[in-house]
Design a protein around this motif. Structure first.
Motif, PDB file in Angstrom:
ATOM      1  N   GLN A   1       0.830  -1.196   0.000  1.00  0.00           N
ATOM      2  CA  GLN A   1       0.000   0.000   0.000  1.00  0.00           C
ATOM      3  C   GLN A   1       0.868   1.251   0.000  1.00  0.00           C
ATOM      4  O   GLN A   1       2.027   1.227   0.462  1.00  0.00           O
ATOM      5  N   ALA A   2       0.302   2.329  -0.492  1.00  0.00           N
ATOM      6  CA  ALA A   2       1.010   3.602  -0.485  1.00  0.00           C
ATOM      7  C   ALA A   2       1.451   3.942   0.934  1.00  0.00           C
ATOM      8  O   ALA A   2       0.699   3.746   1.901  1.00  0.00           O
ATOM      9  N   GLY A   3       2.684   4.420   1.036  1.00  0.00           N
ATOM     10  CA  GLY A   3       3.270   4.722   2.326  1.00  0.00           C
ATOM     11  C   GLY A   3       4.054   3.575   2.924  1.00  0.00           C
ATOM     12  O   GLY A   3       4.780   3.763   3.916  1.00  0.00           O
ATOM     13  N   GLY A   4       3.925   2.407   2.345  1.00  0.00           N
ATOM     14  CA  GLY A   4       4.607   1.232   2.853  1.00  0.00           C
ATOM     15  C   GLY A   4       6.051   1.138   2.393  1.00  0.00           C
ATOM     16  O   GLY A   4       6.581   2.043   1.735  1.00  0.00           O
ATOM     17  N   SER A   5       6.681   0.020   2.752  1.00  0.00           N
ATOM     18  CA  SER A   5       8.101  -0.190   2.455  1.00  0.00           C
ATOM     19  C   SER A   5       8.330  -1.558   1.838  1.00  0.00           C
ATOM     20  O   SER A   5       7.569  -2.500   2.096  1.00  0.00           O
TER      21      SER A   5
ATOM     22  N   ARG B   1      13.708   8.902   0.086  1.00  0.00           N
ATOM     23  CA  ARG B   1      12.797   7.783   0.355  1.00  0.00           C
ATOM     24  C   ARG B   1      13.465   6.431   0.143  1.00  0.00           C
ATOM     25  O   ARG B   1      13.168   5.472   0.856  1.00  0.00           O
TER      26      ARG B   1
ATOM     27  N   ASN C   1      11.170   3.225   1.105  1.00  0.00           N
ATOM     28  CA  ASN C   1      10.220   3.668   2.112  1.00  0.00           C
ATOM     29  C   ASN C   1       9.297   4.732   1.511  1.00  0.00           C
ATOM     30  O   ASN C   1       9.637   5.352   0.506  1.00  0.00           O
ATOM     31  N   GLY C   2       8.178   4.949   2.151  1.00  0.00           N
ATOM     32  CA  GLY C   2       7.263   5.970   1.663  1.00  0.00           C
ATOM     33  C   GLY C   2       6.840   5.747   0.232  1.00  0.00           C
ATOM     34  O   GLY C   2       6.768   6.687  -0.558  1.00  0.00           O
TER      35      GLY C   2
ATOM     36  N   LYS D   1       4.989   5.263  -3.235  1.00  0.00           N
ATOM     37  CA  LYS D   1       3.883   5.966  -3.870  1.00  0.00           C
ATOM     38  C   LYS D   1       3.389   5.146  -5.070  1.00  0.00           C
ATOM     39  O   LYS D   1       4.167   4.372  -5.638  1.00  0.00           O
TER      40      LYS D   1
ATOM     41  N   ASP E   1       5.597   4.805  -8.002  1.00  0.00           N
ATOM     42  CA  ASP E   1       6.783   3.940  -7.925  1.00  0.00           C
ATOM     43  C   ASP E   1       6.516   2.565  -8.533  1.00  0.00           C
ATOM     44  O   ASP E   1       7.440   1.755  -8.657  1.00  0.00           O
TER      45      ASP E   1
ATOM     46  N   VAL F   1       2.417  -0.569  -6.104  1.00  0.00           N
ATOM     47  CA  VAL F   1       2.008   0.232  -4.963  1.00  0.00           C
ATOM     48  C   VAL F   1       0.561   0.656  -5.185  1.00  0.00           C
ATOM     49  O   VAL F   1       0.249   1.359  -6.153  1.00  0.00           O
TER      50      VAL F   1
ATOM     51  N   SER G   1      -2.995   2.577  -4.120  1.00  0.00           N
ATOM     52  CA  SER G   1      -3.357   3.851  -3.469  1.00  0.00           C
ATOM     53  C   SER G   1      -4.445   3.650  -2.430  1.00  0.00           C
ATOM     54  O   SER G   1      -5.033   2.592  -2.312  1.00  0.00           O
TER      55      SER G   1
END
Length: 125
Positions: free
Chosen positions: A13-17, A67, A84-85, A87, A90, A123, A125
């Protein structure tokens, strides 16, 4: 000849790593500058990050700076890309590449001598 195998891709998910790995076999790994590139559907392959043989110098595309982190373990002949982070933009197939360049690096894909098969990063959203 250098054989490269990427791993670590997946759906996040967005914000994940995610942490990508690229294991190399063949000639002396520390002689090679290693790069990560990515290619999204319908787009050209683009530079993401590079690290020289000693690991002392790294460089990043502006879109991932702050990131993503590239690193390498020469004892394990492996290069990593910590992301990280993440989007949605990506999302792409990520490739590692090796250039017999010693202490220099390049964002030009044509400079790299060996490529892995790629690992997909998606990724949502």
């Amino acid at each position: 000849q250098v054989h490269l195998v990427e791993s670590g891709g997946g759906l996040v998910q967005a914000g994940g790593s995610l942490r990508l790995s690229c294991a190399a076999s063949g000639r002396t790994f520390s002689l090679y500058t290693m790069g990560w590139f990515r290619q999204a559907p319908g787009k050209e392959r683009e530079f993401v990050a590079a690290i020289i043989g000693t690991g002392r110098t790294t460089n990043y595309a502006d879109s991932v700076k702050g990131r993503f982190t590239i690193s390498r373990d020469n004892a394990k002949s492996t290069v990593y890309l910590q992301m990280n982070g993440l989007k949605p933009e990506d999302t792409a197939e990520y490739y590692c590449a090796a250039e017999l360049a010693g202490s220099s690096w390049s964002a030009d894909a044509s400079r790299y001598d060996y490529w892995g098969q790629g690992t997909q990063v998606t990724v949502s959203s």
